[in-house]
Design a protein around this motif. Structure first.
Motif, PDB file in Angstrom:
ATOM      1  N   GLY A 165       0.538  -1.150  -0.005  1.00 39.46           N
ATOM      2  CA  GLY A 165      -0.085   0.151  -0.019  1.00 39.46           C
ATOM      3  C   GLY A 165       0.923   1.334  -0.096  1.00 39.46           C
ATOM      4  O   GLY A 165       0.377   2.331   0.277  1.00 39.46           O
ATOM      5  N   LEU A 166       2.003   1.283  -0.460  1.00 44.47           N
ATOM      6  CA  LEU A 166       3.049   2.333  -0.294  1.00 44.47           C
ATOM      7  C   LEU A 166       3.839   2.339  -1.617  1.00 44.47           C
ATOM      8  O   LEU A 166       4.200   1.163  -2.021  1.00 44.47           O
ATOM      9  CB  LEU A 166       3.908   2.438   0.907  1.00 44.47           C
ATOM     10  N   THR A 167       4.362   3.184  -2.031  1.00 48.02           N
ATOM     11  CA  THR A 167       5.243   3.276  -3.153  1.00 48.02           C
ATOM     12  C   THR A 167       6.693   3.979  -2.712  1.00 48.02           C
ATOM     13  O   THR A 167       6.626   5.120  -2.310  1.00 48.02           O
ATOM     14  CB  THR A 167       4.586   4.117  -4.448  1.00 48.02           C
ATOM     15  N   GLY A 197     -10.505   6.215   9.055  1.00 47.83           N
ATOM     16  CA  GLY A 197     -10.420   4.898   8.709  1.00 47.83           C
ATOM     17  C   GLY A 197      -9.217   4.448   8.265  1.00 47.83           C
ATOM     18  O   GLY A 197      -8.898   3.152   7.847  1.00 47.83           O
ATOM     19  N   ARG A 198      -8.214   5.306   7.734  1.00 46.00           N
ATOM     20  CA  ARG A 198      -7.070   4.561   7.123  1.00 46.00           C
ATOM     21  C   ARG A 198      -5.975   4.300   8.206  1.00 46.00           C
ATOM     22  O   ARG A 198      -6.048   4.972   9.312  1.00 46.00           O
ATOM     23  CB  ARG A 198      -6.408   5.832   6.374  1.00 46.00           C
ATOM     24  N   ARG A 314       3.276  -0.975   6.072  1.00 49.47           N
ATOM     25  CA  ARG A 314       2.036  -1.197   5.213  1.00 49.47           C
ATOM     26  C   ARG A 314       0.888  -0.130   5.593  1.00 49.47           C
ATOM     27  O   ARG A 314       0.982   0.708   6.549  1.00 49.47           O
ATOM     28  CB  ARG A 314       1.578  -2.650   5.740  1.00 49.47           C
ATOM     29  N   SER A 315       0.235   0.217   4.629  1.00 47.46           N
ATOM     30  CA  SER A 315      -1.015   0.992   4.889  1.00 47.46           C
ATOM     31  C   SER A 315      -2.119   0.701   4.073  1.00 47.46           C
ATOM     32  O   SER A 315      -2.184  -0.037   3.266  1.00 47.46           O
ATOM     33  CB  SER A 315      -0.626   2.444   4.423  1.00 47.46           C
ATOM     34  N   TRP A 316      -3.578   0.927   4.426  1.00 45.57           N
ATOM     35  CA  TRP A 316      -4.566   0.530   4.077  1.00 45.57           C
ATOM     36  C   TRP A 316      -5.898   1.211   4.248  1.00 45.57           C
ATOM     37  O   TRP A 316      -5.466   1.948   5.144  1.00 45.57           O
ATOM     38  CB  TRP A 316      -4.991  -1.100   4.015  1.00 45.57           C
TER      39      TRP A 316
END
Length: 316
Positions: A165-167, A197-198, A314-316
């Protein structure tokens, strides 16, 4: 994710002494959670991670965790090989209290055990026997145990780095001793900008003589720092701030318990709510930080730097 809610193979109210087989192999990322109560007449108890359950000759003990309450309150850790004890490692910061409940979380890492008691980091113990050999859990002494639970998550099994979820913007992953970790300073763009919510998760290991590190959520265009998290190990201060319109704001420092310790593995979770960020470390809520930077959708970048080994973001 370090969660104490989805434990498997839970054993309720075992009779002490308890000796039981561990149903799966312990790998990096596995957890053993023991919940119970310390009786008033306690002198000592122990949690042993054993290789077998033989009494004669006595089974090897890879990790002997032994709180003692007589004379000096301390926790003695050791390893028993071929019926001989090694050198004792003693921790005098005693988290157990008579007539109080406790929760022990033993986490298996690649080269050590990490123990937290009541949500607070307590000690590290380097492996002297390979944790793959451990197949039995023993609990002995004066202690009441309500439950024993396991989590065999292999999340850390390979300890391979990922940036889900990251670049990544900054330099490539560094390979050292055949194992990847993310090079610092680390900067990455979130695949979706911040908003209620993230979630962002940072996993790492604090360096041995760490002074501090920082995790920043940044609005890439203006370079405003919406959330600056700065644990300072030399001062045991967890500083929070924002850098808006080229100036730092007022630092927030109040915290019930400083969650970091040199050498420890951590998972830091940053959750964005409508009014604030919430931060948890190793499954325990640590703080909240009211939004000072209101345009949440402009927050699109994560940067990490300081005295840590960064393992996973990570991220979502």
């Amino acid at each position: 994710m370090l969660s104490l809610n989805n434990l498997q193979n839970i054993i309720y109210s075992p009779t002490i002494p308890y000796v039981g087989t561990i149903s799966e192999q312990l790998k990096p990322g596995s957890l053993i959670v023991v919940r119970g109560h310390i009786p008033n007449d306690v002198d000592r108890f122990q949690v042993d991670l054993q290789h077998g359950n033989s009494l004669k000759p006595r089974a090897d003990v890879a990790f002997h965790f032994n709180p003692r309450f007589k004379r000096s309150n301390c926790i003695v850790c050791n390893t028993l090989t071929n019926e001989k004890w090694g050198w004792e490692e003693i921790t005098y910061d005693m988290p157990f209290r008579k007539e109080k409940s406790f929760e022990i979380v033993i986490m298996v890492l690649k080269n050590k055990f990490q123990v937290a008691v009541n949500g607070k980091h307590t000690l590290l113990y380097a492996h002297r026997i390979s944790p793959e050999k451990i197949d039995t859990l023993g609990i002995y002494g004066k202690v009441n145990v309500h439950s024993i639970g396991f989590s065999f998550s292999s999340d850390l099994q390979s300890m391979e780095t990922s940036t889900l979820g990251l670049t990544q913007i900054s330099r490539e992953n560094v390979y050292k001793s055949g194992k990847a970790h993310l090079s610092l300073p680390f900067e990455a763009r979130l695949n979706a900008s911040m908003g209620p919510g993230r979630t962002v998760v940072i996993k790492g290991e604090v360096n041995t003589n760490a002074k501090g590190f920082n995790v920043d959520l940044v609005a890439g265009k203006s370079r405003d720092i919406a959330l600056h998290l700065n644990p300072r190990l030399n001062m045991k201060a967890f500083v929070r701030n924002s850098f808006l319109q080229d100036a730092w704001g007022e630092e927030e420092k109040n915290i019930t318990c400083f969650p970091f310790s040199s050498g420890m593995y951590f998972e830091m979770i940053i959750y964005c709510d409508v009014r604030e960020f919430k931060v948890a470390v190793n499954g325990v809520h640590s703080l909240e930080y009211k939004h000072r930077f209101k345009e949440l959708s402009s927050i699109d970048t994560l940067s990490v730097d300081g005295d840590i080994r960064l393992l996973d973001v990570r991220s979502w």
